[in-house]
Design an enzyme around this catalytic site. Sequence first.
Site, mmCIF file in Angstrom:
data_model
loop_
_atom_site.group_PDB
_atom_site.id
_atom_site.type_symbol
_atom_site.label_atom_id
_atom_site.label_comp_id
_atom_site.label_asym_id
_atom_site.label_seq_id
_atom_site.Cartn_x
_atom_site.Cartn_y
_atom_site.Cartn_z
ATOM 1 N N ASP A 121 0.826 -1.205 0.000
ATOM 2 C CA ASP A 121 0.000 0.000 0.000
ATOM 3 C C ASP A 121 0.864 1.260 0.000
ATOM 4 O O ASP A 121 1.854 1.346 0.730
ATOM 5 C CB ASP A 121 -0.853 -0.044 1.283
ATOM 6 C CG ASP A 121 -1.995 0.948 1.269
ATOM 7 O OD1 ASP A 121 -2.894 0.793 0.433
ATOM 8 O OD2 ASP A 121 -1.991 1.879 2.107
ATOM 9 N N GLU A 132 2.065 -0.233 -4.786
ATOM 10 C CA GLU A 132 1.103 0.788 -5.213
ATOM 11 C C GLU A 132 1.829 2.123 -5.321
ATOM 12 O O GLU A 132 2.269 2.682 -4.319
ATOM 13 C CB GLU A 132 -0.047 0.923 -4.206
ATOM 14 C CG GLU A 132 -1.112 1.891 -4.724
ATOM 15 C CD GLU A 132 -2.061 2.409 -3.644
ATOM 16 O OE1 GLU A 132 -3.162 2.863 -4.003
ATOM 17 O OE2 GLU A 132 -1.701 2.396 -2.455
HETATM 18 C C1 GLC Z 1 -4.277 2.893 -0.712
HETATM 19 C C2 GLC Z 1 -5.450 1.949 -0.716
HETATM 20 C C3 GLC Z 1 -6.666 2.721 -0.354
HETATM 21 C C4 GLC Z 1 -6.487 3.263 1.037
HETATM 22 C C5 GLC Z 1 -5.222 4.090 1.141
HETATM 23 C C6 GLC Z 1 -4.832 4.311 2.555
HETATM 24 O O1 GLC Z 1 -4.374 3.861 -1.680
HETATM 25 O O2 GLC Z 1 -5.534 1.324 -1.956
HETATM 26 O O3 GLC Z 1 -7.821 1.944 -0.426
HETATM 27 O O4 GLC Z 1 -7.579 4.055 1.402
HETATM 28 O O5 GLC Z 1 -4.117 3.442 0.547
HETATM 29 O O6 GLC Z 1 -4.404 3.107 3.125
#
Ligand code: GLC
Length: 535
Positions: free
Chosen positions: A202, A264
Amino acid sequence: MTSNTQWWQKGIIYQVYPRSYQDSNGDGIGDLPGITQRLDYIKSLNVEALWISPIYPSPMHDFGYDVADYVGIHPMFGTMADFDHLLGEAHARGLKVLLDLVPNHTSDEHAWFIESRRSRDNPKRDWYIWRDPAPDGGPPNNWLSFFGGPAWTFDEKTGQYYMHQFVKQQPELNYRNPAVMDALLGSMRFWLDKGVDGFRVDVLWLMLKDDQFRDNPPNPDWDGVVPIGSLLQTYTADVPGIHDIVRQMRQVLDSYEERMMVGEIYMEIEKLVTYYGEHLDECHLPFNFHLISSRWEAPIIRQLIETYEANLTGGRWPNWVLGNHDQHRVATRIGVHQARVANMMLLTLRGTPTCYYGDELGMEDVPIPLELLQDPAALNQPEIAHIVGRDPERTPMQWDDSPNAGFAAEGVQTWLPLAADYQTRNVAKQNADPTSMLNFYRVLTALRNAEPALHAGDYATVMTSHNDVLAYRRSAPDGNNFVIVLNFSDNDLTLDLSQVASTATIAVATDMERAGTVDLSQLALHGNEGLVLRL
Ligand code: GLC
């Protein structure tokens, strides 16, 4: 290339949003035994791995992305025994399992934060990012939360602010403290020792912040709509030092066999690719979200593919994404007809594809009335909920036409409403229809897996005289070559592709009916039609 292709290069990653996949215990929320029940279905999609969004203990202020214990299971999802069972059953079917690792922040109910906020001299104080107020008593700087408001919350008891780029119940860890890094690596080992095949990480590019806490500069290109866009993320994203952190994570993965991580990272391509690491020693795959952010026009997508390909030097392996739990569904963004074209492209481009659950059925966003909103991004910013809200793409999986769509038992209140079209768009219906999106998806994934040209071959653009068409060739050393021709418009047209070959055979067509040999000097394409052609 083919012989030493790794599983995460060859295979397809399928994302399961656990709250919405399958409820097995009648609380209207999906769970681990539910996912286990559906593994045969997942296997039938010819995917290689499932990535499960967070299943850890959490007060659910951000639906599991606020983790209260990195090495536990939320009772709502089941028990550790349920998890072990799922993992064993997945592996028995040849499916890999990726967990969602959320290192940037914890829940404010995590034991570490409870300690940290106890006093300024608590040994865990420095595990989080605490700062004195500005001289006027306000937040220490101008940093903003992605979910609206400042990235700082004042703690009355100890008289300092803590930092959070998401909800205030998601305090951010301080990765400048080596003890925090050790704790993260320890949590990773816990799951890897169990046999988990890797992690989706994440907000990887946000894990480190400026050590001088400088204000983020204004964004000259802000559209004036979403507040976080008003600033450039200069001092809160991609901060120098981040790559050391990623490398340490990678070293842990590399101390096990065949594990991987996909990060991500929402960044422009030139910066995104730096997360492979200079010596391919960082992310196996930094997520490429550019199909989501780019306008759906053939010349733009062609340019995107070429820019990406040009940046994939030195063994960097590509990947492509059409949707996830944070983005409006692809069938809503570009329409159900183009969603077939987009999936044909996803599954025939060079690089690992990711599929968000339900996209294989063409599921669309479900409009959520204000009183049923769940997502903090929408609840904190109700005036722009229709833009930033993520509930519409998180609705229950549509299994059949029974009450609650086979997601939950009849009479159960599901945590988000079902799509209005679930009685006609569901797995059972589409299984029975040879031309359905689901069977289209399966035919493409089976072809991709079987053909080295598609899962490992080279990419080359084929230029055409039509602006609405994207065409490319995938070729393998074994001489089995394909040309993929995609019509991004709803107009019928005729193409001359005789520079490629004189004839070809249709391997897959978007309508699942067209077949036979085609004359490439005058190839007729219907509106919204895509063809995978075997040369
Ligand atoms: C990432 C996740 C998202 C979440 C954010 C904070 O972007 O994909 O769903 O709200 O991180 O953890």
